[in-house]
Write an enzyme that holds these catalytic residues in place. Structure first.
Site, mmCIF file in Angstrom:
data_model
loop_
_atom_site.group_PDB
_atom_site.id
_atom_site.type_symbol
_atom_site.label_atom_id
_atom_site.label_comp_id
_atom_site.label_asym_id
_atom_site.label_seq_id
_atom_site.Cartn_x
_atom_site.Cartn_y
_atom_site.Cartn_z
ATOM 1 C CE LYS A 1 -3.094 2.939 0.381
ATOM 2 N NZ LYS A 1 -4.304 3.114 -0.420
ATOM 3 C CB CYS B 1 -3.795 8.770 0.242
ATOM 4 S SG CYS B 1 -5.655 8.806 0.737
HETATM 5 N N1 SAJ Z 1 -1.710 14.847 -9.114
HETATM 6 C C1 SAJ Z 1 -0.928 15.509 -9.733
HETATM 7 N N2 SAJ Z 1 -0.367 15.173 -11.046
HETATM 8 C C2 SAJ Z 1 -0.836 13.900 -11.426
HETATM 9 C C3 SAJ Z 1 -1.832 13.241 -10.662
HETATM 10 C C4 SAJ Z 1 -2.076 13.704 -9.473
HETATM 11 O O1 SAJ Z 1 -0.307 16.769 -9.364
HETATM 12 O O2 SAJ Z 1 -0.509 13.633 -12.415
HETATM 13 C C5 SAJ Z 1 -2.127 15.454 -7.625
HETATM 14 C C6 SAJ Z 1 -3.514 15.713 -7.353
HETATM 15 O O3 SAJ Z 1 -4.026 16.887 -7.896
HETATM 16 C C7 SAJ Z 1 -3.665 15.659 -5.901
HETATM 17 C C8 SAJ Z 1 -2.712 14.433 -5.412
HETATM 18 O O4 SAJ Z 1 -1.692 14.443 -6.621
HETATM 19 O O5 SAJ Z 1 -3.450 16.790 -5.367
HETATM 20 C C9 SAJ Z 1 -3.388 13.017 -5.220
HETATM 21 O O6 SAJ Z 1 -4.436 12.900 -6.130
HETATM 22 P P1 SAJ Z 1 -4.435 11.268 -6.908
HETATM 23 O O7 SAJ Z 1 -5.791 11.286 -7.967
HETATM 24 O O8 SAJ Z 1 -3.169 10.929 -7.423
HETATM 25 O O9 SAJ Z 1 -4.747 10.279 -5.589
HETATM 26 P P2 SAJ Z 1 -5.823 10.351 -4.461
HETATM 27 O O10 SAJ Z 1 -5.080 10.664 -3.152
HETATM 28 O O11 SAJ Z 1 -7.208 10.832 -4.772
HETATM 29 O O12 SAJ Z 1 -5.967 8.738 -4.308
HETATM 30 C C10 SAJ Z 1 -4.678 7.795 -4.045
HETATM 31 C C11 SAJ Z 1 -4.749 6.667 -4.884
HETATM 32 N N3 SAJ Z 1 -3.338 6.212 -5.145
HETATM 33 C C12 SAJ Z 1 -2.941 5.765 -6.281
HETATM 34 O O13 SAJ Z 1 -3.279 6.211 -7.225
HETATM 35 C C13 SAJ Z 1 -1.557 4.958 -6.354
HETATM 36 C C14 SAJ Z 1 -5.919 5.772 -4.800
HETATM 37 O O14 SAJ Z 1 -5.835 4.675 -5.394
HETATM 38 C C15 SAJ Z 1 -5.444 5.198 -3.401
HETATM 39 O O15 SAJ Z 1 -6.798 4.453 -2.659
HETATM 40 C C16 SAJ Z 1 -5.575 6.547 -2.525
HETATM 41 O O16 SAJ Z 1 -4.556 7.421 -2.804
HETATM 42 C C17 SAJ Z 1 -5.597 6.268 -0.920
HETATM 43 O O17 SAJ Z 1 -6.503 6.147 -0.088
HETATM 44 O O18 SAJ Z 1 -4.557 5.664 -0.444
#
Ligand code: SAJ
Length: 420
Positions: free
Chosen positions: A212, A266
């Site tokens: 995780k 997360c």
């Molecule tokens: N972000 C960027 N650039 C990107 C992708 C995301 O700047 O290309 C930023 C987003 O704007 C945001 C942050 O990253 O601020 C996180 O967003 P996210 O969509 O990547 O992830 P979360 O936090 O909504 O959910 C993540 C997911 N983990 C992965 O994709 C590996 C989800 O599957 C997990 O279940 C969740 O964390 C968790 O609960 O741990």
């Protein structure tokens, strides 16, 4: 022992959808939460969080008498713990919610029960959890004492759902199952198969805990790469979004998108759990965290430079310049402001900007208290008509839909590459 009654402890973004998924397969589910507002709301058949499709499933489950919420654990065949695991000021994981949940269910455990932890946790938490239970219930045996013959089975099965797609990902994603013994894993897999369409992939508890943390650290490191590129490209006068789109044409390159920083509860948190346990080894993971954490300050410097240009060109006083910030949420098309870099950038702007700051956030009706009296919540078109400097922070669909002709401003800080 079959799973007739399932208890989910912690009815937030993970626990409530999980409880609803079991109930939708006609299992009796007891949801437990210390937040009385959440308990009352759920028992009315409503939900206290925003997540597509969840409300309908909860309403049906409560109406059919399959799901009810309480504030103290009651006897059940299986207990799933889905409570927060934040970090403390020194980035050390805070397991106090997990410990409180474990101790609250201990009195109602009976031989044959299965206990699962879903919360993101540092490696070794499951062993710690078994130890807490063994102290609380010396009349029962646990896997670290009795192995396969234990009265209670324990497993770590991390959640992996993406906010805004939880009801789909909960059912479709593969599930990593880390039992303390093969029997614990087999029973946990049997439990999830009640609603899971993805595969149950069995490993040991420590590997599941690390898996995780690895998933979210992988994403953090890759976003840090994109964020570092955006800072380099600004120096070199190269459009980073064009650059990434070009590089991604290579069959083995897949760069993520830069932004104002990394938010949410997360990805901005979990990599620190690896760093806290492995300070000497986790060099890349720590640096990625720092790069992503530094990005909001870099964005604010760009906003200061844009305001300075605007003042030079227009000859106005600094208190006459209006800044409009687009978006406060931690990512597009959600209302969640937790650990949001967009909110942080806006707070930093209000600390030095003497003129008016407008905020456009279509997903909230009320501003967070940290912005109370310091900014004005405005609608998109008003902000576009009146602001001098635009700061694009979250690419909500309402902002992506804007035609280039709708934007007349010369001073734009676009952290998402929407208005390039
Ligand atoms: N972000 C960027 N650039 C990107 C992708 C995301 O700047 O290309 C930023 C987003 O704007 C945001 C942050 O990253 O601020 C996180 O967003 P996210 O969509 O990547 O992830 P979360 O936090 O909504 O959910 C993540 C997911 N983990 C992965 O994709 C590996 C989800 O599957 C997990 O279940 C969740 O964390 C968790 O609960 O741990």
């Amino acid at each position: 022992m079959s799973f007739d009654t399932i208890s989910v402890i912690g009815l937030g973004y993970v626990g409530l959808p999980t409880a609803a998924a079991f109930a939708s397969r006609r299992k009796r589910v007891i949801g437990v939460d210390t937040n009385q507002h959440a308990v009352d709301t759920i028992n009315r058949g409503a939900i206290h969080i925003i997540e597509p499709d969840l409300g309908r499933v909860v309403t049906d489950a409560v109406r059919q008498g399959l799901l009810r919420a309480v504030s103290q654990p009651q006897p059940a065949d299986a207990f799933l713990i889905a409570v927060p695991t934040p970090f403390q000021h020194d980035h050390e994981p805070d397991l106090s919610y997990v410990k409180a949940a474990v101790l609250s269910l201990a009195p109602v455990l009976e031989p044959g029960c299965l206990v699962i932890l879903e919360s993101t946790s540092p490696v070794g938490t499951i062993e710690q959890m078994a130890g807490w239970l063994a102290v609380a219930r010396p009349d029962l045996t646990f896997p670290h004492q009795a192995g396969e013959a234990a009265d209670i089975n324990i497993a770590y099965c991390p959640e992996r759902v993406l906010p805004s797609k939880i009801m789909v990902e909960l059912i479709k994603n593969d599930r990593v199952i880390g039992g303390m013994t093969p029997c614990c894993s087999a029973r946990a897999a049997e439990l999830y198969r009640i609603f899971l369409e993805g595969e149950c992939v069995v490993t040991n508890a420590r590997t599941a805990e690390m898996c995780k943390l690895t998933e979210n650290s992988f994403r953090d490191v890759n976003i840090a790469f994109a964020n570092e590129l955006s800072v380099i490209c600004a120096e070199q006068q190269i459009n980073v979004w064009e650059l990434i789109a070009l590089a991604n044409r290579h069959p083995r390159v897949n760069i993520l998108q830069p932004g104002p920083g990394v938010g949410g509860h997360c990805i901005a948190v979990d990599p620190w759990f690896i760093v806290a346990q492995n300070p000497a080894q986790a060099r890349l993971i720590r640096t990625a965290r720092q790069i992503n954490d530094d990005k909001p300050d870099w964005v604010v410097e760009k906003v200061k430079a844009a305001v300075a240009d605007c003042l030079n060109d227009s000859g106005r006083g600094s208190s006459d310049v209006i800044i409009a910030c687009f978006g406060l949420a931690f990512k597009p098309d959600i209302d969640d402001l937790r650990e949001s870099p967009a909110l942080y950038v806006t707070e930093l702007i209000t600390r030095w900007h003497r003129g008016q700051t407008l905020v456009v956030e279509p997903n909230v009706d009320v501003l967070p208290t940290s912005l109370d009296g310091l900014v004005t919540l405005a609608d998109r078109d008003h902000a576009l008509a009146t602001a001098d400097v635009l700061v694009m922070l979250v690419d909500h669909h309402q902002f992506r839909a804007l035609a280039p002709s709708a934007i007349r401003q010369r001073w734009i800080v676009d952290t998402r590459g929407v208005w390039r």
